[in-house]
Design a protein around this motif. Structure first.
Motif, PDB file in Angstrom:
ATOM      1  N   VAL A 105      25.512 -32.597  27.324  1.00 46.54           N
ATOM      2  CA  VAL A 105      24.684 -33.778  27.084  1.00 46.54           C
ATOM      3  C   VAL A 105      23.945 -33.670  25.763  1.00 46.54           C
ATOM      4  O   VAL A 105      23.385 -34.663  25.274  1.00 46.54           O
ATOM      5  CB  VAL A 105      23.682 -33.995  28.235  1.00 46.54           C
ATOM      6  N   ASN A 106      23.903 -32.478  25.212  1.00 47.12           N
ATOM      7  CA  ASN A 106      23.386 -32.235  23.872  1.00 47.12           C
ATOM      8  C   ASN A 106      24.001 -30.911  23.413  1.00 47.12           C
ATOM      9  O   ASN A 106      24.749 -30.288  24.173  1.00 47.12           O
ATOM     10  CB  ASN A 106      21.845 -32.227  23.852  1.00 47.12           C
ATOM     11  N   PRO A 107      23.745 -30.449  22.187  1.00 52.49           N
ATOM     12  CA  PRO A 107      24.423 -29.230  21.716  1.00 52.49           C
ATOM     13  C   PRO A 107      24.106 -27.978  22.514  1.00 52.49           C
ATOM     14  O   PRO A 107      24.813 -26.974  22.390  1.00 52.49           O
ATOM     15  CB  PRO A 107      23.914 -29.106  20.269  1.00 52.49           C
ATOM     16  N   LEU A 108      23.066 -28.010  23.351  1.00 47.28           N
ATOM     17  CA  LEU A 108      22.653 -26.805  24.062  1.00 47.28           C
ATOM     18  C   LEU A 108      22.924 -26.831  25.556  1.00 47.28           C
ATOM     19  O   LEU A 108      23.212 -25.788  26.152  1.00 47.28           O
ATOM     20  CB  LEU A 108      21.153 -26.555  23.842  1.00 47.28           C
ATOM     21  N   LEU A 109      22.796 -27.999  26.195  1.00 48.00           N
ATOM     22  CA  LEU A 109      22.815 -28.078  27.649  1.00 48.00           C
ATOM     23  C   LEU A 109      24.098 -28.718  28.166  1.00 48.00           C
ATOM     24  O   LEU A 109      24.539 -29.766  27.665  1.00 48.00           O
ATOM     25  CB  LEU A 109      21.618 -28.879  28.146  1.00 48.00           C
ATOM     26  N   PHE A 129      24.967 -24.955  35.704  1.00 54.53           N
ATOM     27  CA  PHE A 129      24.513 -25.486  34.438  1.00 54.53           C
ATOM     28  C   PHE A 129      24.597 -24.363  33.411  1.00 54.53           C
ATOM     29  O   PHE A 129      24.528 -23.172  33.761  1.00 54.53           O
ATOM     30  CB  PHE A 129      23.077 -26.002  34.551  1.00 54.53           C
ATOM     31  N   VAL A 130      24.755 -24.727  32.137  1.00 53.75           N
ATOM     32  CA  VAL A 130      24.902 -23.704  31.095  1.00 53.75           C
ATOM     33  C   VAL A 130      23.985 -24.028  29.919  1.00 53.75           C
ATOM     34  O   VAL A 130      23.695 -25.195  29.632  1.00 53.75           O
ATOM     35  CB  VAL A 130      26.360 -23.580  30.601  1.00 53.75           C
ATOM     36  N   LEU A 131      23.557 -22.971  29.249  1.00 56.30           N
ATOM     37  CA  LEU A 131      22.798 -23.063  28.011  1.00 56.30           C
ATOM     38  C   LEU A 131      23.633 -22.415  26.922  1.00 56.30           C
ATOM     39  O   LEU A 131      23.963 -21.237  27.007  1.00 56.30           O
ATOM     40  CB  LEU A 131      21.449 -22.361  28.154  1.00 56.30           C
ATOM     41  N   LYS A 132      23.992 -23.195  25.900  1.00 62.96           N
ATOM     42  CA  LYS A 132      24.866 -22.700  24.835  1.00 62.96           C
ATOM     43  C   LYS A 132      24.017 -22.238  23.657  1.00 62.96           C
ATOM     44  O   LYS A 132      23.292 -23.033  23.045  1.00 62.96           O
ATOM     45  CB  LYS A 132      25.833 -23.794  24.381  1.00 62.96           C
ATOM     46  N   LEU A 133      24.107 -20.952  23.348  1.00 62.80           N
ATOM     47  CA  LEU A 133      23.399 -20.367  22.213  1.00 62.80           C
ATOM     48  C   LEU A 133      24.449 -19.735  21.294  1.00 62.80           C
ATOM     49  O   LEU A 133      24.932 -18.630  21.565  1.00 62.80           O
ATOM     50  CB  LEU A 133      22.394 -19.316  22.677  1.00 62.80           C
TER      51      LEU A 133
END
Length: 203
Positions: A105-109, A129-133
């Motif tokens: 839904v955005n570059p991170l989530l 759910f994932v957090l992209k770093l």
């Protein structure tokens, strides 16, 4: 979707295959959005992050445009309310291992989901759910976030299908639902032009 489902792709009715067709597809439909009133503050915050929508409604005119760009499928959604206000939310999908995908839904989530075909219907089950770093994907268990996601899509005829998205929290029960009926075409019809009343978010 054809790559993710593999041989199961052939079990999908033509309306659902068209829904995930190559190139540009445009869908017109009517949708209901509902959630408990006490969740409004949370959804307003999530709205600022690009996740979910923070306005309910019934029989809402909705247009969805999808296109492939490399390994991503981009979704552009526009919902028009009875007062004339239009809300738009965008996201993109990427494949995530065998038989799974992530909707960012955005570059991170993002939300990782596992689709499968059952009795001609397409079912999605939330995985995490994932957090992209950077190149890292940090998992966020469903029970630490909003709860479990489920989606069912069912063909009504050769062009129309019905979809039902639900978000179920282990303590609060169903906290979000949107559902509707859509018809898919390949015509590049755009209703997403400039609109001073539009609110932009993501789902």
């Amino acid at each position: 979707m054809q790559t993710i489902l593999g041989e199961s792709w052939r079990q999908l009715p033509s309306a659902l295959q068209a829904h995930y067709g190559d190139g540009l597809t445009v869908e017109h439909g009517r949708m209901d959005i509902e959630y408990p009133r006490f969740m409004q503050p949370l959804f307003s915050v999530l709205h600022l992050l690009g996740a979910l929508v923070n306005r309910s409604g019934h029989d809402l005119e909705t247009v969805v445009e999808k296109r492939l760009a490399g390994e991503r499928q981009h979704w552009h959604r526009s919902i028009r309310y009875a007062d004339g206000r239009t809300l738009r939310f965008d996201s993109y999908w990427v494949a995530a291992g065998e038989h799974q995908l992530i909707e960012f839904v955005n570059p991170l989530l993002g939300l990782q989901m596992a689709p499968h075909v059952e009795n001609g219907r397409l079912h999605y089950e939330g995985v995490r759910f994932v957090l992209k770093l950077g190149q890292l994907l940090l998992p966020i268990p469903e029970w630490l976030a909003l709860g479990h996601t489920s989606i069912v899509e069912e063909a009504l005829d050769e062009r129309r299908y019905r979809m039902d998205f639900r978000l179920h929290h282990p303590l609060l029960g169903q906290i979000f639902r949107y559902s509707g009926t859509f018809s898919t075409t390949a015509q590049p019809v755009s209703t997403l032009g400039s609109d001073p009343n539009r609110t932009r978010t993501g789902l």
